[in-house]
Design a protein around this motif. Structure first.
Motif, PDB file in Angstrom:
ATOM      1  N   LEU A  94       0.835  -1.205   0.000  1.00 24.22           N
ATOM      2  CA  LEU A  94       0.000   0.000   0.000  1.00 24.22           C
ATOM      3  C   LEU A  94       0.866   1.249   0.000  1.00 24.22           C
ATOM      4  CD1 LEU A  94      -2.819   1.370   0.341  1.00 24.22           C
ATOM      5  CD2 LEU A  94      -2.408   1.265   2.814  1.00 24.22           C
ATOM      6  N   LEU A  95       1.978   1.218   0.727  1.00 20.69           N
ATOM      7  CA  LEU A  95       2.843   2.390   0.817  1.00 20.69           C
ATOM      8  C   LEU A  95       3.492   2.715  -0.522  1.00 20.69           C
ATOM      9  CD1 LEU A  95       4.583   1.622   4.237  1.00 20.69           C
ATOM     10  CD2 LEU A  95       2.530   2.998   3.813  1.00 20.69           C
ATOM     11  N   ARG A  96       3.703   1.703  -1.363  1.00 19.33           N
ATOM     12  CA  ARG A  96       4.305   1.930  -2.672  1.00 19.33           C
ATOM     13  C   ARG A  96       3.274   2.320  -3.718  1.00 19.33           C
ATOM     14  NH1 ARG A  96       6.746  -3.115  -1.534  1.00 19.33           N
ATOM     15  NH2 ARG A  96       5.609  -4.057  -3.274  1.00 19.33           N
ATOM     16  N   SER A  97       1.997   2.160  -3.387  1.00 23.19           N
ATOM     17  CA  SER A  97       0.954   2.377  -4.394  1.00 23.19           C
ATOM     18  C   SER A  97       0.499   3.823  -4.482  1.00 23.19           C
ATOM     19  CB  SER A  97      -0.257   1.483  -4.094  1.00 23.19           C
ATOM     20  OG  SER A  97      -0.904   1.890  -2.892  1.00 23.19           O
ATOM     21  N   LYS A  98       0.913   4.675  -3.563  1.00 22.85           N
ATOM     22  CA  LYS A  98       0.490   6.072  -3.541  1.00 22.85           C
ATOM     23  C   LYS A  98       1.717   6.978  -3.638  1.00 22.85           C
ATOM     24  CE  LYS A  98      -3.549   4.356  -2.293  1.00 22.85           C
ATOM     25  NZ  LYS A  98      -4.743   4.341  -3.156  1.00 22.85           N
ATOM     26  N   PRO A  99       1.630   8.045  -4.408  1.00 22.11           N
ATOM     27  CA  PRO A  99       2.786   8.944  -4.583  1.00 22.11           C
ATOM     28  C   PRO A  99       3.274   9.517  -3.252  1.00 22.11           C
ATOM     29  CG  PRO A  99       1.084   9.427  -6.201  1.00 22.11           C
ATOM     30  CD  PRO A  99       0.480   8.457  -5.228  1.00 22.11           C
ATOM     31  N   GLY A 100       4.539   9.336  -2.974  1.00 19.24           N
ATOM     32  CA  GLY A 100       5.149   9.931  -1.790  1.00 19.24           C
ATOM     33  C   GLY A 100       4.898   9.213  -0.493  1.00 19.24           C
ATOM     34  N   LEU A 101       3.982   8.238  -0.498  1.00 21.65           N
ATOM     35  CA  LEU A 101       3.582   7.625   0.770  1.00 21.65           C
ATOM     36  C   LEU A 101       4.704   6.796   1.387  1.00 21.65           C
ATOM     37  CD1 LEU A 101       1.126   7.546   2.613  1.00 21.65           C
ATOM     38  CD2 LEU A 101       0.334   5.510   1.386  1.00 21.65           C
ATOM     39  N   LEU A 102       5.470   6.095   0.567  1.00 22.51           N
ATOM     40  CA  LEU A 102       6.557   5.274   1.087  1.00 22.51           C
ATOM     41  C   LEU A 102       7.625   6.137   1.746  1.00 22.51           C
ATOM     42  CD1 LEU A 102       7.749   2.443   1.375  1.00 22.51           C
ATOM     43  CD2 LEU A 102       8.856   2.759  -0.849  1.00 22.51           C
ATOM     44  N   GLY A 122      -1.345  13.525   9.188  1.00 21.62           N
ATOM     45  CA  GLY A 122      -2.237  14.326   8.360  1.00 21.62           C
ATOM     46  C   GLY A 122      -1.943  14.150   6.879  1.00 21.62           C
ATOM     47  N   LEU A 123      -0.668  14.146   6.516  1.00 20.48           N
ATOM     48  CA  LEU A 123      -0.278  13.947   5.122  1.00 20.48           C
ATOM     49  C   LEU A 123      -0.613  12.538   4.643  1.00 20.48           C
ATOM     50  CD1 LEU A 123       3.210  15.724   5.100  1.00 20.48           C
ATOM     51  CD2 LEU A 123       1.156  16.499   3.923  1.00 20.48           C
ATOM     52  N   MET A 124      -0.324  11.536   5.455  1.00 20.11           N
ATOM     53  CA  MET A 124      -0.484  10.149   5.016  1.00 20.11           C
ATOM     54  C   MET A 124      -1.951   9.753   4.882  1.00 20.11           C
ATOM     55  SD  MET A 124       2.598   8.246   7.128  1.00 20.11           S
ATOM     56  CE  MET A 124       2.545   6.740   6.163  1.00 20.11           C
ATOM     57  N   THR A 125      -2.795  10.166   5.822  1.00 25.16           N
ATOM     58  CA  THR A 125      -4.197   9.741   5.764  1.00 25.16           C
ATOM     59  C   THR A 125      -4.959  10.404   4.627  1.00 25.16           C
ATOM     60  OG1 THR A 125      -4.807  11.433   7.410  1.00 25.16           O
ATOM     61  CG2 THR A 125      -4.318   9.203   8.226  1.00 25.16           C
ATOM     62  N   ARG A 126      -4.459  11.518   4.106  1.00 21.28           N
ATOM     63  CA  ARG A 126      -5.089  12.142   2.938  1.00 21.28           C
ATOM     64  C   ARG A 126      -4.929  11.283   1.686  1.00 21.28           C
ATOM     65  NH1 ARG A 126      -5.613  17.993   2.862  1.00 21.28           N
ATOM     66  NH2 ARG A 126      -5.108  18.913   4.886  1.00 21.28           N
ATOM     67  N   SER A 127      -3.953  10.396   1.685  1.00 19.02           N
ATOM     68  CA  SER A 127      -3.562   9.693   0.474  1.00 19.02           C
ATOM     69  C   SER A 127      -4.258   8.351   0.279  1.00 19.02           C
ATOM     70  CB  SER A 127      -2.043   9.458   0.478  1.00 19.02           C
ATOM     71  OG  SER A 127      -1.359  10.695   0.558  1.00 19.02           O
ATOM     72  N   VAL A 128      -5.068   7.915   1.236  1.00 16.51           N
ATOM     73  CA  VAL A 128      -5.720   6.611   1.115  1.00 16.51           C
ATOM     74  C   VAL A 128      -7.221   6.755   1.349  1.00 16.51           C
ATOM     75  CG1 VAL A 128      -3.638   5.407   1.878  1.00 16.51           C
ATOM     76  CG2 VAL A 128      -5.399   5.994   3.555  1.00 16.51           C
ATOM     77  N   ALA A 129      -7.967   5.777   0.860  1.00 12.83           N
ATOM     78  CA  ALA A 129      -9.427   5.771   0.963  1.00 12.83           C
ATOM     79  C   ALA A 129      -9.867   5.325   2.355  1.00 12.83           C
ATOM     80  CB  ALA A 129      -9.999   4.825  -0.091  1.00 12.83           C
ATOM     81  N   PRO A 130     -11.155   5.557   2.714  1.00 12.83           N
ATOM     82  CA  PRO A 130     -11.636   5.176   4.046  1.00 12.83           C
ATOM     83  C   PRO A 130     -11.419   3.703   4.370  1.00 12.83           C
ATOM     84  CG  PRO A 130     -13.214   6.630   2.994  1.00 12.83           C
ATOM     85  CD  PRO A 130     -12.180   6.310   1.951  1.00 12.83           C
ATOM     86  N   HIS A 131     -11.641   2.813   3.405  1.00 11.07           N
ATOM     87  CA  HIS A 131     -11.499   1.387   3.693  1.00 11.07           C
ATOM     88  C   HIS A 131     -10.037   0.930   3.676  1.00 11.07           C
ATOM     89  CE1 HIS A 131     -11.555   1.485  -0.747  1.00 11.07           C
ATOM     90  NE2 HIS A 131     -10.830   0.379  -0.691  1.00 11.07           N
ATOM     91  N   GLU A 132      -9.097   1.877   3.500  1.00 11.93           N
ATOM     92  CA  GLU A 132      -7.674   1.559   3.552  1.00 11.93           C
ATOM     93  C   GLU A 132      -6.983   2.164   4.769  1.00 11.93           C
ATOM     94  OE1 GLU A 132      -6.350   1.292  -1.118  1.00 11.93           O
ATOM     95  OE2 GLU A 132      -6.744   3.297  -0.290  1.00 11.93           O
ATOM     96  N   GLN A 133      -7.741   2.910   5.593  1.00 10.38           N
ATOM     97  CA  GLN A 133      -7.113   3.570   6.738  1.00 10.38           C
ATOM     98  C   GLN A 133      -6.535   2.563   7.726  1.00 10.38           C
ATOM     99  OE1 GLN A 133      -6.489   6.732   7.068  1.00 10.38           O
ATOM    100  NE2 GLN A 133      -7.715   7.561   5.390  1.00 10.38           N
ATOM    101  N   THR A 180      10.462  14.050   0.370  1.00 13.55           N
ATOM    102  CA  THR A 180       9.239  13.283   0.114  1.00 13.55           C
ATOM    103  C   THR A 180       7.956  14.025   0.455  1.00 13.55           C
ATOM    104  OG1 THR A 180       9.377  12.248   2.299  1.00 13.55           O
ATOM    105  CG2 THR A 180      10.430  11.103   0.467  1.00 13.55           C
ATOM    106  N   ALA A 181       7.991  14.906   1.446  1.00  9.58           N
ATOM    107  CA  ALA A 181       6.745  15.580   1.835  1.00  9.58           C
ATOM    108  C   ALA A 181       6.210  16.462   0.717  1.00  9.58           C
ATOM    109  CB  ALA A 181       6.966  16.413   3.102  1.00  9.58           C
ATOM    110  N   ARG A 182       7.067  16.856  -0.215  1.00  5.21           N
ATOM    111  CA  ARG A 182       6.612  17.703  -1.313  1.00  5.21           C
ATOM    112  C   ARG A 182       5.677  16.973  -2.270  1.00  5.21           C
ATOM    113  NH1 ARG A 182      12.478  20.261  -3.021  1.00  5.21           N
ATOM    114  NH2 ARG A 182      12.775  21.571  -1.185  1.00  5.21           N
ATOM    115  N   SER A 183       5.818  15.631  -2.344  1.00  7.84           N
ATOM    116  CA  SER A 183       5.088  14.893  -3.355  1.00  7.84           C
ATOM    117  C   SER A 183       3.691  14.484  -2.918  1.00  7.84           C
ATOM    118  CB  SER A 183       5.862  13.634  -3.761  1.00  7.84           C
ATOM    119  OG  SER A 183       6.112  12.827  -2.627  1.00  7.84           O
TER     120      SER A 183
END
Length: 419
Positions: free
Chosen positions: A221-229, A338-349, A408-411
């Motif tokens: 999951l961390l690799r599937s979203k930009p900047g999340l990893l 705050g940054l990380m939870t913006r990047s995933v859907a509710p059922h992925e939290q 990474t926080a920029r992405s």
């Protein structure tokens, strides 16, 4: 099922899930945890015949074992919370913690303490699941503030818990564990009878995917979203560096400054007060002004300075003067969450928090081994004259976290597609 992470959480009939419910649960949990912080290392030291270095080495074994359990079980518990809701997982976690405290209260030897650590590591998911709970009930733009308040619950635990533990520990080293077990049991009852579910059935994952429930699968999951990893890497370095305090602090302060159990309790009290001031009063206005990314950078920089000061401080008074500086590390995790939870859907939290918990498990494996071993080596080689060496290593890890956050926080932006 919508994938919009900003969508409002559907409400079940009856009590409405909200921040107040989960804050109360987290507060009671952190106090019960704080009660045993100044006591467990001294109980281990008692079992080792007063040998500080041997107690540190046993602390390494306990920490590594607990971290390994977290690494394996964190993703499973995270997926469980996405599939069946946050509340059942919180109840499982609290039950495991209460039993662990009872093991510590009645342990006739070190191996009983070890078994308790295994059980707690298998079930410990209260704070990660609580973070998923808060993501369910909080709008994305308010999450840094909410996670700041959540961090303050942990700081409140450092205000009251160690002070209670230190006072009760003067009576008997086992009494604080009984108090912690009682408080955790009350917390479980609160969760069972009062705490509402935050994730309604229509917003849960439709299946429990075992491929995602193993540590490596959850990290996909961390690799599937930009900047999340990269952001997860910042969190890992932060957690790794902070394992130095639970790993060696009680033994370090007793060895270097001669602090008693009650003195340790008051030190945790001061640390907790400083943390609460930052997390409950400063995070919301500061993050609103400087943004989540800069809050992460501020927290990392404060941690570097604070750790260097802690490792250098030749007296207890000089150590305490660094507490207000170190308190500003409280900006890092709320901004990061705050940054990380913006990047995933509710059922992925829950999956996100499970992946974070798995990384925390790795940190909990490496941290006690590194810092406990380095501390034991440094005090056995007194001619080297650097008992704070392990703490200086923690400062170096936060330097790396600061540099990684710069990139990474920029992405990650509020408009990131949750996919």
């Amino acid at each position: 099922m919508t994938d919009d992470p900003s969508a409002s959480t559907a409400r079940k009939p009856g009590r409405q899930a909200g921040f107040g419910f989960i804050f109360a649960l987290a507060l009671m949990n952190s106090i019960s945890f704080g009660i045993m912080i100044p006591i467990l290392p001294n109980l281990v030291k008692e079992f080792t015949g007063g040998d500080t270095a041997a107690a540190s080495e046993w602390g390494v074994l306990f920490g590594v074992t607990w971290g390994l359990m977290q690494f394996v079980c964190g993703p499973i518990l995270g997926l469980m919370s996405d599939r069946w809701g946050r509340r059942p997982v919180l109840l499982i976690s609290l039950f495991g913690l209460a039993v662990d405290f009872l093991f510590m209260a009645f342990a006739p030897g070190l191996w009983w303490l070890f078994l308790g650590r295994i059980l707690n590591g298998l079930t410990a998911a209260s704070f990660s699941t609580a973070n998923a709970y808060l993501a369910d009930v909080t709008a994305p733009e308010d999450r840094a503030k909410t996670f700041g308040w959540m961090s303050s619950a942990f700081s409140f635990g450092f205000i009251f818990g160690p002070a209670i533990g230190g006072t009760l520990g003067e009576i008997d080293l086992r009494v604080p564990f009984l108090a912690a077990a009682a408080l955790t049991s009350i917390n479980w009852l609160y969760g069972y009878f009062v705490l509402p579910e935050s994730l309604p059935p229509e917003r849960r994952a439709t299946t429990f995917n075992w491929a995602k429930a193993n540590p490596l699968g959850s990290l996909k999951l961390l690799r599937s979203k930009p900047g999340l990893l990269g952001l997860a890497g910042v969190g890992f370095l932060f957690q790794f560096s902070h394992t130095v305090l639970p790993s060696i602090f009680v033994l370090y302060a007793g060895y270097r400054y001669g602090w008693t159990t009650s003195t340790l309790g008051y030190t945790f009290l001061a640390t907790g007060i400083a943390g609460v001031i930052v997390q409950s009063l400063l995070i919301a206005p500061v993050v609103r002004r400087i943004g989540e990314r800069n809050a992460v950078l501020l927290g990392a920089a404060a941690g570097v300075l604070g750790f260097i000061w802690y490792g250098w401080a030749p007296t207890g008074t000089m150590y305490l003067l660094a507490v207000p500086v170190f308190a500003f590390t409280g900006f890092l995790m709320p901004g990061l969450q705050g940054l990380m939870t913006r990047s995933v859907a509710p059922h992925e939290q829950g999956q996100l928090q499970g992946a974070n918990q798995s990384l925390m498990g790795i940190a909990s494996i490496l941290g006690p081994f590194l810092f406990g071993t380095v501390f034991a080596w440094s005090i056995r080689h007194e001619a080297f004259d650097m008992p704070g060496l392990a703490i200086f290593l923690s400062a170096g890890l936060l330097v790396l976290a600061f540099m990684l956050a710069l990139v990474t926080a920029r992405s990650v932006t509020p408009e990131a597609n949750p996919g």
